[in-house]
Write an enzyme that holds these catalytic residues in place. Structure first.
Site, PDB file in Angstrom:
ATOM      1  N   TYR A   1      -0.963   4.259  10.745  1.00 21.07           N
ATOM      2  CA  TYR A   1      -1.330   3.280  11.760  1.00 21.07           C
ATOM      3  C   TYR A   1      -0.136   3.072  12.676  1.00 21.07           C
ATOM      4  CZ  TYR A   1      -5.460   1.947   9.015  1.00 21.07           C
ATOM      5  OH  TYR A   1      -6.658   1.953   8.343  1.00 21.07           O
TER       6      TYR A   1
ATOM      7  N   HIS B   1      -0.678   1.285  16.319  1.00 19.62           N
ATOM      8  CA  HIS B   1      -0.925   0.078  17.122  1.00 19.62           C
ATOM      9  C   HIS B   1       0.157  -0.068  18.193  1.00 19.62           C
ATOM     10  CE1 HIS B   1      -4.131  -1.159  14.417  1.00 19.62           C
ATOM     11  NE2 HIS B   1      -3.314  -1.026  13.392  1.00 19.62           N
TER      12      HIS B   1
ATOM     13  N   VAL C   1      -1.274 -12.695  10.439  1.00 20.15           N
ATOM     14  CA  VAL C   1      -0.568 -11.677   9.664  1.00 20.15           C
ATOM     15  C   VAL C   1      -1.022 -10.293  10.117  1.00 20.15           C
ATOM     16  CG1 VAL C   1      -0.192 -10.743   7.350  1.00 20.15           C
ATOM     17  CG2 VAL C   1      -0.266 -13.217   7.700  1.00 20.15           C
TER      18      VAL C   1
ATOM     19  N   GLU D   1      -5.799   4.573  13.787  1.00 21.53           N
ATOM     20  CA  GLU D   1      -6.749   3.658  14.421  1.00 21.53           C
ATOM     21  C   GLU D   1      -7.450   4.246  15.635  1.00 21.53           C
ATOM     22  OE1 GLU D   1      -2.765   2.666  16.393  1.00 21.53           O
ATOM     23  OE2 GLU D   1      -3.461   3.174  14.378  1.00 21.53           O
TER      24      GLU D   1
ATOM     25  N   LYS E   1       1.667   1.714   7.353  1.00 21.83           N
ATOM     26  CA  LYS E   1       1.999   0.926   8.530  1.00 21.83           C
ATOM     27  C   LYS E   1       2.931   1.698   9.458  1.00 21.83           C
ATOM     28  CE  LYS E   1       0.806  -2.446   9.574  1.00 21.83           C
ATOM     29  NZ  LYS E   1      -0.408  -2.699  10.416  1.00 21.83           N
TER      30      LYS E   1
ATOM     31  N   SER F   1     -21.597 -13.539  24.361  1.00 16.24           N
ATOM     32  CA  SER F   1     -20.245 -14.035  24.591  1.00 16.24           C
ATOM     33  C   SER F   1     -19.924 -14.153  26.078  1.00 16.24           C
ATOM     34  CB  SER F   1     -19.230 -13.103  23.920  1.00 16.24           C
ATOM     35  OG  SER F   1     -17.919 -13.609  24.087  1.00 16.24           O
TER      36      SER F   1
ATOM     37  N   LEU G   1     -11.935  -5.860  19.205  1.00 17.54           N
ATOM     38  CA  LEU G   1     -11.248  -4.567  19.193  1.00 17.54           C
ATOM     39  C   LEU G   1     -11.605  -3.753  20.414  1.00 17.54           C
ATOM     40  CD1 LEU G   1      -9.545  -2.355  17.736  1.00 17.54           C
ATOM     41  CD2 LEU G   1     -11.715  -1.516  16.798  1.00 17.54           C
TER      42      LEU G   1
ATOM     43  N   ASP H   1      -2.887  -7.070  15.292  1.00 10.64           N
ATOM     44  CA  ASP H   1      -2.300  -5.722  15.313  1.00 10.64           C
ATOM     45  C   ASP H   1      -2.277  -5.143  16.713  1.00 10.64           C
ATOM     46  OD1 ASP H   1      -1.360  -5.077  12.781  1.00 10.64           O
ATOM     47  OD2 ASP H   1      -3.330  -4.487  12.045  1.00 10.64           O
TER      48      ASP H   1
ATOM     49  N   ARG I   1       0.835  -1.198   0.000  1.00 10.90           N
ATOM     50  CA  ARG I   1       0.000   0.000   0.000  1.00 10.90           C
ATOM     51  C   ARG I   1       0.876   1.256   0.000  1.00 10.90           C
ATOM     52  NH1 ARG I   1      -3.642  -1.608   5.109  1.00 10.90           N
ATOM     53  NH2 ARG I   1      -1.631  -2.570   5.657  1.00 10.90           N
TER      54      ARG I   1
END
Length: 371
Positions: free
Chosen positions: A94, A96, A298, A118, A75, A220, A240, A270, A15
Site C-alpha cells: 500500500y 496512498h 488512525v 490500492e 504499509k 448525497s 474513496l 489514508d 501485519r
C-alpha cells in the site's frame, strides 16, 4: 526471484507482507524468500515457521532490502526504508501517495518501481487488494465509534443500540462502497439507527435491497450531509476515489454543528480524509477533539487485528506476487489490472490521480515501461 519481507515498522503495525503458507507457495516455485527476523511475530508466526516454509531469515531490514529484487510489504515504506530502495527494485505494498508528497518525492528519487495495492483493479472495476482491508476497516469503524461514544472515553455516553424505551444512536455512513457496506452491517447488527449517503443511485438500490428498512438511504448532497451530520452520534467517513485524495465532504462548519461528544471515524484518512478537521492519528494516540467532536483518524486501522487482516490481505495478494516473481516487470504487460497498480517507475509518476494531486507530470504506464 529474490523476494524480501521486512518487519513492518509503522506504529502498532503487526501485519506482515507474506505469511508462511504463501512463502511455501513461492519457494515451491523455486523463488527465494528473505524474511527479517520477527516479521511475523505480530500474527504469531515464528522464524521457525518461515524456515519450515523454505524462507531465509536475516537479522535486519537493511539486509532484506539489500538482497531482494522484489520487496513485499503491507504499509507504505517509512523514511528509512525509502532510503534503501534502489533503481530496478520492485516495491509492492500500500502506498496512498496522493496525500503524502514527501513519500512520493523519495520514491521518485529512488528509481524503484512502486506498485500500489490500492490501485490494482479487477474486470468489474473493483479494487481487489484494497477490498479485504476495506472490509476490516469498515467493521472496525463501528467498534471504534461505539467505544469512543462511551462517556469514560470522552463521548456522549450513548449506547449504539439503545435499550427498550431509549432510542438508539444515529449512525451516518458517508459512502456506500466496501467500507460503508461493512460499517452498515455492523451498525445495523448492533441495533443502531443507520443512515447512508451516496451519490450513486445504484449503490443506494443495492444497499436498500440488502438491508431493507433497517437502513435509511439518502442521495448525497452538501445539504444532506450537513443535516445528517448535525443529528448524528457517530459519523463514518467511507469515501474513496481510487488513488486520489479524498474529497472534503464534511466541512469544519458541519463539524461545529455536530453534537458535543459525537464521534467521527474517518476511514478515508489514508487518502487524506474526507473531513476538513481530520488529521492522521496512530493506534498509540488514536483520537483528538476538534470543535467538540471526537475524531478517530488512525491510518492503519486493520493493523489492530493483524491475525484477521494479514491473512485476508495475503489471500488477495498471492496471485499478483506470484506473477511478479515469475515474470518480473513483464507481468505488468501480461496483466493489465496489475499495470493499473503502477504508481512510480524510474522517477516517473505513472498513476494519473497521484500526478494530479501532487502536481507531477503524468506518464502512462505503457510509455514508462516502453511497452
Amino acid at each position: 526471484m529474490r523476494i524480501g519481507v521486512p518487519r513492518e515498522i509503522k506504529i502498532h503495525e503487526y501485519r506482515v507482507g507474506i505469511v508462511p503458507a504463501n512463502v511455501r507457495e513461492l519457494t515451491e516455485r523455486r523463488h527465494e524468500v528473505i524474511v527479517e527476523t520477527g516479521a511475523g511475530a505480530g500474527i504469531g508466526a515464528s522464524d521457525d515457521d518461515y524456515l519450515g516454509a523454505g524462507a531465509t531469515i536475516v537479522a535486519t531490514a537493511r539486509a532484506v532490502f539489500d538482497a531482494a529484487e522484489l520487496i513485499v510489504k503491507v504499509k507504505e515504506p517509512q523514511a528509512i526504508e525509502r532510503a534503501w530502495l534502489r533503481p530496478g527494485q520492485i516495491l509492492f505494498t500500500y502506498l496512498h501517495l496522493a496525500p503524502d508528497p514527501q513519500q512520493a518525492r523519495e520514491l521518485i528519487a529512488s528509481g524503484a518501481t512502486c506498485i500500489a495495492y490500492e490501485t490494482v483493479t479487477a474486470d468489474d472495476g473493483s479494487l481487489p487488494l484494497l477490498a479485504p482491508m476495506s472490509e476490516v476497516a469498515g467493521r472496525l469503524s463501528v467498534q471504534a465509534g461505539a467505544y469512543f461514544l462511551e462517556k469514560a472515553h470522552g463521548g456522549r455516553g450513548i449506547l449504539l443500540g439503545g435499550v427498550p424505551g431509549v432510542a438508539p444512536a444515529k449512525v451516518v455512513v458517508i459512502g456506500g462502497g466496501v467500507v460503508g457496506t461493512h460499517a452498515i452491517e455492523v451498525a445495523v447488527g448492533m441495533g443502531a439507527e443507520v443512515w447512508v449517503l451516496d451519490r450513486n443511485l445504484e449503490t443506494l438500490r443495492r444497499l436498500w435491497a440488502r438491508f431493507g428498512r433497517s437502513l435509511n438511504t439518502v442521495f448525497s448532497t452538501h445539504d444532506a450531509i450537513a443535516h445528517h451530520c448535525a443529528e448524528a452520534d457517530l459519523v463514518i467517513g467511507a469515501v474513496l476515489l481510487a488513488g486520489a485524495a479524498a474529497p472534503k465532504l464534511i466541512t469544519r462548519d458541519m463539524v461545529r454543528n455536530m453534537k458535543p461528544g459525537a464521534v467521527i471515524v474517518d476511514v478515508a484518512i489514508d487518502q487524506g480524509g474526507c473531513c476538513e478537521t481530520s488529521r492522521p492519528t496512530t493506534h498509540d494516540d488514536p483520537v483528538y477533539v476538534e470543535e467538540g467532536v471526537i475524531h478517530y483518524c488512525v491510518a492503519n486501522m486493520p493493523g489492530a487485528v493483524p491475525n484477521t487482516s494479514a491473512y485476508a490481505l495475503n489471500n488477495a495478494t498471492l496471485p499478483y506476487i506470484i506473477a511478479l516473481a515469475d515474470q518480473g516487470l513483464d507481468a505488468l504487460q501480461q496483466h493489465r489490472h496489475l499495470l493499473n497498480g503502477l504508481n512510480v517507475h524510474r522517477g516517473m509518476v505513472t498513476h494519473a490521480p497521484v500526478a494530479e494531486a501532487l502536481g507531477y507530470d503524468f506518464v502512462t504506464p505503457e510509455e514508462a515501461l516502453g511497452f
